[in-house]
Scaffold this motif. Structure first.
Motif, PDB file in Angstrom:
ATOM      1  N   PRO A   1       0.829  -1.217   0.000  1.00  0.00           N
ATOM      2  CA  PRO A   1       0.000   0.000   0.000  1.00  0.00           C
ATOM      3  C   PRO A   1       0.861   1.265   0.000  1.00  0.00           C
ATOM      4  CG  PRO A   1       0.052  -0.977   2.195  1.00  0.00           C
ATOM      5  CD  PRO A   1       0.774  -1.923   1.287  1.00  0.00           C
ATOM      6  N   THR A   2       0.218   2.401  -0.166  1.00  0.00           N
ATOM      7  CA  THR A   2       0.913   3.691  -0.115  1.00  0.00           C
ATOM      8  C   THR A   2       1.591   3.853   1.247  1.00  0.00           C
ATOM      9  OG1 THR A   2      -0.759   4.633  -1.561  1.00  0.00           O
ATOM     10  CG2 THR A   2       0.603   6.187  -0.323  1.00  0.00           C
ATOM     11  N   GLY A   3       2.840   4.324   1.232  1.00  0.00           N
ATOM     12  CA  GLY A   3       3.561   4.561   2.486  1.00  0.00           C
ATOM     13  C   GLY A   3       4.165   3.322   3.098  1.00  0.00           C
ATOM     14  N   SER A   4       4.316   2.235   2.319  1.00  0.00           N
ATOM     15  CA  SER A   4       4.879   1.006   2.877  1.00  0.00           C
ATOM     16  C   SER A   4       6.378   0.877   2.596  1.00  0.00           C
ATOM     17  CB  SER A   4       4.135  -0.229   2.337  1.00  0.00           C
ATOM     18  OG  SER A   4       4.275  -0.308   0.931  1.00  0.00           O
ATOM     19  N   GLY A   5       6.974   1.913   2.004  1.00  0.00           N
ATOM     20  CA  GLY A   5       8.423   1.896   1.790  1.00  0.00           C
ATOM     21  C   GLY A   5       8.875   1.314   0.465  1.00  0.00           C
ATOM     22  N   LYS A   6       7.951   1.192  -0.496  1.00  0.00           N
ATOM     23  CA  LYS A   6       8.303   0.600  -1.803  1.00  0.00           C
ATOM     24  C   LYS A   6       9.398   1.410  -2.508  1.00  0.00           C
ATOM     25  CE  LYS A   6       4.168   0.753  -3.611  1.00  0.00           C
ATOM     26  NZ  LYS A   6       3.422   1.408  -2.510  1.00  0.00           N
ATOM     27  N   THR A   7       9.243   2.744  -2.493  1.00  0.00           N
ATOM     28  CA  THR A   7      10.209   3.609  -3.176  1.00  0.00           C
ATOM     29  C   THR A   7      11.600   3.454  -2.574  1.00  0.00           C
ATOM     30  OG1 THR A   7       8.458   5.205  -3.668  1.00  0.00           O
ATOM     31  CG2 THR A   7      10.713   5.992  -3.846  1.00  0.00           C
ATOM     32  N   THR A   8      11.667   3.377  -1.247  1.00  0.00           N
ATOM     33  CA  THR A   8      12.972   3.218  -0.577  1.00  0.00           C
ATOM     34  C   THR A   8      13.627   1.909  -0.994  1.00  0.00           C
ATOM     35  OG1 THR A   8      12.199   4.506   1.318  1.00  0.00           O
ATOM     36  CG2 THR A   8      14.130   3.128   1.667  1.00  0.00           C
ATOM     37  N   THR A   9      12.836   0.835  -1.079  1.00  0.00           N
ATOM     38  CA  THR A   9      13.383  -0.461  -1.505  1.00  0.00           C
ATOM     39  C   THR A   9      13.912  -0.382  -2.941  1.00  0.00           C
ATOM     40  OG1 THR A   9      11.901  -1.670  -0.023  1.00  0.00           O
ATOM     41  CG2 THR A   9      12.829  -2.907  -1.859  1.00  0.00           C
ATOM     42  N   LEU A  10      13.150   0.279  -3.829  1.00  0.00           N
ATOM     43  CA  LEU A  10      13.605   0.422  -5.217  1.00  0.00           C
ATOM     44  C   LEU A  10      14.857   1.284  -5.305  1.00  0.00           C
ATOM     45  CD1 LEU A  10      10.276   0.835  -7.242  1.00  0.00           C
ATOM     46  CD2 LEU A  10      11.811  -1.131  -7.216  1.00  0.00           C
ATOM     47  N   TYR A  11      14.883   2.382  -4.543  1.00  0.00           N
ATOM     48  CA  TYR A  11      16.071   3.239  -4.532  1.00  0.00           C
ATOM     49  C   TYR A  11      17.288   2.476  -4.001  1.00  0.00           C
ATOM     50  CZ  TYR A  11      13.663   7.683  -5.569  1.00  0.00           C
ATOM     51  OH  TYR A  11      12.979   8.704  -6.179  1.00  0.00           O
TER      52      TYR A  11
ATOM     53  N   LEU B   1       3.532  -2.141  -7.829  1.00  0.00           N
ATOM     54  CA  LEU B   1       2.087  -2.305  -8.024  1.00  0.00           C
ATOM     55  C   LEU B   1       1.427  -2.203  -6.657  1.00  0.00           C
ATOM     56  CD1 LEU B   1       3.168  -4.453 -10.478  1.00  0.00           C
ATOM     57  CD2 LEU B   1       0.717  -4.762 -10.612  1.00  0.00           C
ATOM     58  N   HIS B   2       0.119  -1.982  -6.672  1.00  0.00           N
ATOM     59  CA  HIS B   2      -0.627  -1.959  -5.414  1.00  0.00           C
ATOM     60  C   HIS B   2      -1.398  -3.266  -5.260  1.00  0.00           C
ATOM     61  CE1 HIS B   2       0.184   2.136  -4.076  1.00  0.00           C
ATOM     62  NE2 HIS B   2       0.145   2.483  -5.343  1.00  0.00           N
ATOM     63  N   THR B   3      -0.800  -4.226  -4.576  1.00  0.00           N
ATOM     64  CA  THR B   3      -1.505  -5.476  -4.249  1.00  0.00           C
ATOM     65  C   THR B   3      -1.212  -5.818  -2.795  1.00  0.00           C
ATOM     66  OG1 THR B   3       0.358  -6.824  -5.013  1.00  0.00           O
ATOM     67  CG2 THR B   3      -1.374  -6.372  -6.608  1.00  0.00           C
ATOM     68  N   ASN B   4      -1.966  -6.763  -2.243  1.00  0.00           N
ATOM     69  CA  ASN B   4      -1.846  -7.066  -0.809  1.00  0.00           C
ATOM     70  C   ASN B   4      -0.656  -7.951  -0.475  1.00  0.00           C
ATOM     71  OD1 ASN B   4      -4.080  -5.556  -0.017  1.00  0.00           O
ATOM     72  ND2 ASN B   4      -5.487  -7.213  -0.530  1.00  0.00           N
ATOM     73  N   ASP B   5      -0.298  -8.849  -1.401  1.00  0.00           N
ATOM     74  CA  ASP B   5       0.855  -9.719  -1.140  1.00  0.00           C
ATOM     75  C   ASP B   5       1.507 -10.081  -2.474  1.00  0.00           C
ATOM     76  OD1 ASP B   5      -0.904 -11.507  -2.225  1.00  0.00           O
ATOM     77  OD2 ASP B   5      -1.152 -12.737  -0.431  1.00  0.00           O
TER      78      ASP B   5
ATOM     79  N   VAL C   1      10.182   2.094 -13.351  1.00  0.00           N
ATOM     80  CA  VAL C   1       8.903   2.757 -13.585  1.00  0.00           C
ATOM     81  C   VAL C   1       8.225   2.901 -12.228  1.00  0.00           C
ATOM     82  CG1 VAL C   1       6.761   2.706 -14.885  1.00  0.00           C
ATOM     83  CG2 VAL C   1       8.761   1.525 -15.765  1.00  0.00           C
ATOM     84  N   GLY C   2       7.861   4.135 -11.888  1.00  0.00           N
ATOM     85  CA  GLY C   2       7.293   4.388 -10.559  1.00  0.00           C
ATOM     86  C   GLY C   2       6.153   3.464 -10.193  1.00  0.00           C
ATOM     87  N   GLU C   3       5.231   3.235 -11.142  1.00  0.00           N
ATOM     88  CA  GLU C   3       4.087   2.361 -10.844  1.00  0.00           C
ATOM     89  C   GLU C   3       3.471   1.843 -12.139  1.00  0.00           C
ATOM     90  OE1 GLU C   3      -0.344   2.598  -8.801  1.00  0.00           O
ATOM     91  OE2 GLU C   3       1.045   4.265  -8.521  1.00  0.00           O
ATOM     92  N   ILE C   4       3.110   0.565 -12.157  1.00  0.00           N
ATOM     93  CA  ILE C   4       2.367   0.003 -13.301  1.00  0.00           C
ATOM     94  C   ILE C   4       0.882   0.119 -12.966  1.00  0.00           C
ATOM     95  CG2 ILE C   4       1.851  -2.108 -14.570  1.00  0.00           C
ATOM     96  CD1 ILE C   4       4.774  -2.919 -14.227  1.00  0.00           C
ATOM     97  N   ARG C   5       0.204   1.025 -13.682  1.00  0.00           N
ATOM     98  CA  ARG C   5      -1.199   1.309 -13.372  1.00  0.00           C
ATOM     99  C   ARG C   5      -2.168   0.762 -14.409  1.00  0.00           C
ATOM    100  NH1 ARG C   5      -0.251   7.755 -12.198  1.00  0.00           N
ATOM    101  NH2 ARG C   5       0.933   7.556 -10.256  1.00  0.00           N
ATOM    102  N   ASP C   6      -1.664   0.505 -15.635  1.00  0.00           N
ATOM    103  CA  ASP C   6      -2.584   0.119 -16.715  1.00  0.00           C
ATOM    104  C   ASP C   6      -1.912  -0.878 -17.659  1.00  0.00           C
ATOM    105  OD1 ASP C   6      -0.825   1.669 -18.351  1.00  0.00           O
ATOM    106  OD2 ASP C   6      -1.944   3.468 -17.816  1.00  0.00           O
ATOM    107  N   PHE C   7      -2.691  -1.395 -18.586  1.00  0.00           N
ATOM    108  CA  PHE C   7      -2.191  -2.412 -19.523  1.00  0.00           C
ATOM    109  C   PHE C   7      -1.056  -1.871 -20.388  1.00  0.00           C
ATOM    110  CE2 PHE C   7      -2.426  -4.078 -23.914  1.00  0.00           C
ATOM    111  CZ  PHE C   7      -1.944  -5.361 -23.657  1.00  0.00           C
ATOM    112  N   GLU C   8      -1.190  -0.620 -20.850  1.00  0.00           N
ATOM    113  CA  GLU C   8      -0.185  -0.048 -21.749  1.00  0.00           C
ATOM    114  C   GLU C   8       1.203  -0.033 -21.089  1.00  0.00           C
ATOM    115  OE1 GLU C   8       0.347   3.846 -24.679  1.00  0.00           O
ATOM    116  OE2 GLU C   8      -0.945   3.978 -22.911  1.00  0.00           O
ATOM    117  N   THR C   9       1.261   0.456 -19.842  1.00  0.00           N
ATOM    118  CA  THR C   9       2.547   0.509 -19.128  1.00  0.00           C
ATOM    119  C   THR C   9       3.065  -0.899 -18.863  1.00  0.00           C
ATOM    120  OG1 THR C   9       1.737   2.508 -18.021  1.00  0.00           O
ATOM    121  CG2 THR C   9       3.735   1.518 -17.131  1.00  0.00           C
ATOM    122  N   ALA C  10       2.152  -1.803 -18.441  1.00  0.00           N
ATOM    123  CA  ALA C  10       2.557  -3.188 -18.152  1.00  0.00           C
ATOM    124  C   ALA C  10       3.105  -3.864 -19.410  1.00  0.00           C
ATOM    125  CB  ALA C  10       1.355  -3.974 -17.622  1.00  0.00           C
TER     126      ALA C  10
END
Length: 570
Positions: free
Chosen positions: A328-338, A421-425, A395-404
């Motif tokens: 989810p938002t604020g879970s540290g995804k960007t820090t892990t990618l950086y 991506l925004h998924t639970n697990d 890529v910051g986030e895959i939101r749609d089919f075109e980007t994916a």
């Protein structure tokens, strides 16, 4: 006492394992600090446990520096450069005796130096390197004294200031700008920003309601109310924040985004990412604090356990394929990618990132800010990257089919692609991609690894105690194995000045690393459900988010309450 000797004694008394000692020694050699510092930093040994151990070994009293405030007159007895040189902190003066916190009370050279410098008798008390260094930062590097909220509000004479009409029809840009420049309003806005920095907040929420106006800080992932300015100040505060973020103060019907750059002292800069949102009773402002000094890019410090970290590193070092981070938002995804980009960044590779927004500037990496209003989105950036001779793309986030679709094609044509991506697990990410329209054979051919993550609050090291209320049955119910539940010593924070009486200070990441092995790929091609993928991944050795959390409880890093809050049962 020599570091090697401390390590031997800790192992002999079964306080740490030989493996943990080796990890701390590796970190010690890399940083050049004492072993005790590395043990505390890596979370192998809690602050209180280490302090009690040092107290027994040296035969001097221990001290927890976070539990009380030291008089600044006492601090001034020892200059900062001397305190840093010997890793010491003056604590209290009693007549001709000065009580000094030290990590090594057997250092007679330091004691003699302090005695000569102060002309006082030195009485050592013991604590850890980490606690002293944190206290040195707190007492010697304090920013200019802030006025309190009450002092700022006391200087506000409402009779002398006309804050205009609350209705939209009567809104006047010039009046609003004049209100925003009033000295008390400027002071109050500065106080809101600087207090957030001092308290280690990640976000500031300024929220108008029908009969109330409140300011909340998100600290370690949880919102706390900080102050309630008078409702009369709503327009003035909003306008002041908009002026600082170079936004249009006349536009109050549409959301806006901007940035505030704040310089603190000579060497520190803080960025605030500002977002305004029109609500029923005015504009809500949310500011995300971006502190470059606190950006942690060392993977070993993020919360990865040994096996998942090895799997993660192996996948990001592959020459091509896709590595996805979910949560989810604020879970540290960007820090892990950086952190991954920092590990991969070298002169031999060309790295390009498409981000919305660019949170931190990383030297040696080509970062592109998205602008949807002019057609510069993730898909357009990805297409452009592929004409720029890339090796690694984020890529910051895959939101749609075109980007994916473009991301998958890039991964299949010899590029390493990192995204979120925004998924639970981790297992549910596969079905998310399939639902977007990506064919199963393309998913299995392109995806190397999926990482799911959450952030849990850390137990405060300055007030950590055993949590007698947590019984083995509660741990079993949470998913811990019977053998572990019997030997586990749950910890909690008692609450002290350091943690604002919350019992928590800082956060640690929980990771679920799912490597796309052949058995998992076969299941995807057969159309297996998320539950079947998860079951097979666990059988193949994947540690789930809940399992990662239980390991952190076992290590005394966090609490059962936190793990139940941020993870779902398996």
């Amino acid at each position: 006492m020599a570091s090697d000797r401390i390590g031997e004694l800790l192992v002999r008394e079964s306080i740490i394992s030989t493996q943990q000692l080796r990890e701390a020694q590796v970190d010690q050699h890399r940083t050049g600090k004492r072993l005790a510092f590395s043990l505390a930093k890596l979370g192998i040994l809690g602050e209180k446990e280490l302090t009690d151990f040092l107290s027994r070994q040296y035969g001097v009293p221990s001290i927890s520096l976070g539990e009380f405030e030291i008089d600044l007159e006492v601090i001034e007895l020892i200059p900062k450069d001397v305190a840093v040189k010997h890793t010491v902190l003056p604590v209290q003066r009693a007549g001709s005796t000065l009580i000094v916190a030290m990590s090594d009370p057997s250092n007679i050279y330091a004691i003699d130096d302090l005695k000569f410098l102060t002309g006082l008798n030195i009485e050592p008390v013991v604590t850890t390197d980490a606690a002293i260094e944190e206290a040195i930062t707190r007492y010697y590097e304090q920013p200019a004294e802030l006025e309190s909220y009450d002092e700022v509000m006391g200087g506000l004479e409402f009779e002398d200031i006309d804050f205009g009409d609350e209705s939209d029809d009567e809104f006047n840009v010039l009046d609003s700008q004049a209100e925003a420049e009033q000295a008390p309003v400027v002071k109050l806005c500065n106080l809101i920003l600087l207090n957030a920095i001092n308290k280690g907040a990640s976000d500031i929420h300024i929220e108008p309601y029908e009969k109330a106006y409140r300011v909340r800080y998100r600290i370690d992932g949880v919102l706390h109310q900080e102050m309630s300015p008078p409702l009369k100040l709503k327009n003035a505060i909003t306008s002041r924040m908009k002026i600082m973020a170079t936004l249009d103060i006349a536009e109050r019907r549409l959301p806006q985004d901007g940035r505030i750059k704040l310089r603190i002292g000579k060497n520190r800069e803080m960025d605030f990412r500002v977002s305004t949102l029109p609500t029923l009773y005015g504009e809500k402002i949310v500011m995300r604090l971006l502190d470059k000094d606190k950006l942690e890019l060392d993977m070993t410090k993020l919360g990865f356990e040994t096996a998942p970290l090895a799997a993660f590193k192996e996948c990001i070092h592959r020459p091509y394929g896709m590595c996805l981070v979910t949560g989810p938002t604020g879970s540290g995804k960007t820090t892990t990618l950086y952190s991954a980009l920092s590990e991969l960044n070298s002169e031999e590779v060309n790295i390009s990132t498409a981000e919305d927004p660019v949170e931190y500037n990383l030297p040696g990496i080509n970062q592109v800010q998205m602008h949807d209003d002019i057609g510069l989105n993730f898909a357009a950036s990805l297409r452009s990257f592929l004409r720029q001779d890339p090796d690694i793309i984020m890529v910051g986030e895959i939101r749609d089919f075109e980007t994916a679709e473009i991301g998958v094609k890039a991964a299949l044509t010899g590029h390493l692609v990192l995204s979120t991506l925004h998924t639970n697990d981790a297992p549910s990410t596969i079905n998310r991609m399939l639902n977007m329209g990506v064919e199963p054979f393309l998913v299995t051919a392109s995806v190397n690894m999926i990482v799911a993550q959450r952030l849990a609050r850390r137990v405060c090291r300055d007030c950590v105690v055993d949590d007698a209320e947590i019984k083995p049955q509660a741990l079993l119910d949470a998913g811990m194995k019977p053998a572990e539940a019997k030997t586990c010593r749950p910890r909690k924070g008692r609450g002290c000045k350091t943690c604002g009486n919350t019992g928590y200070k800082g956060r640690v990441a929980l990771y679920e690393v799912m490597v796309m092995t052949d058995p998992l790929k076969d299941l995807v091609l057969q159309g297996a459900s998320t539950a079947e993928l998860k079951s097979e991944a666990i059988r193949l050795g994947m540690s789930t988010l809940r399992r990662s959390g239980l390991n952190k409880i076992n290590e005394g890093m966090t609490t059962l309450e936190e793990i139940l809050r941020v993870t779902a049962s398996d």
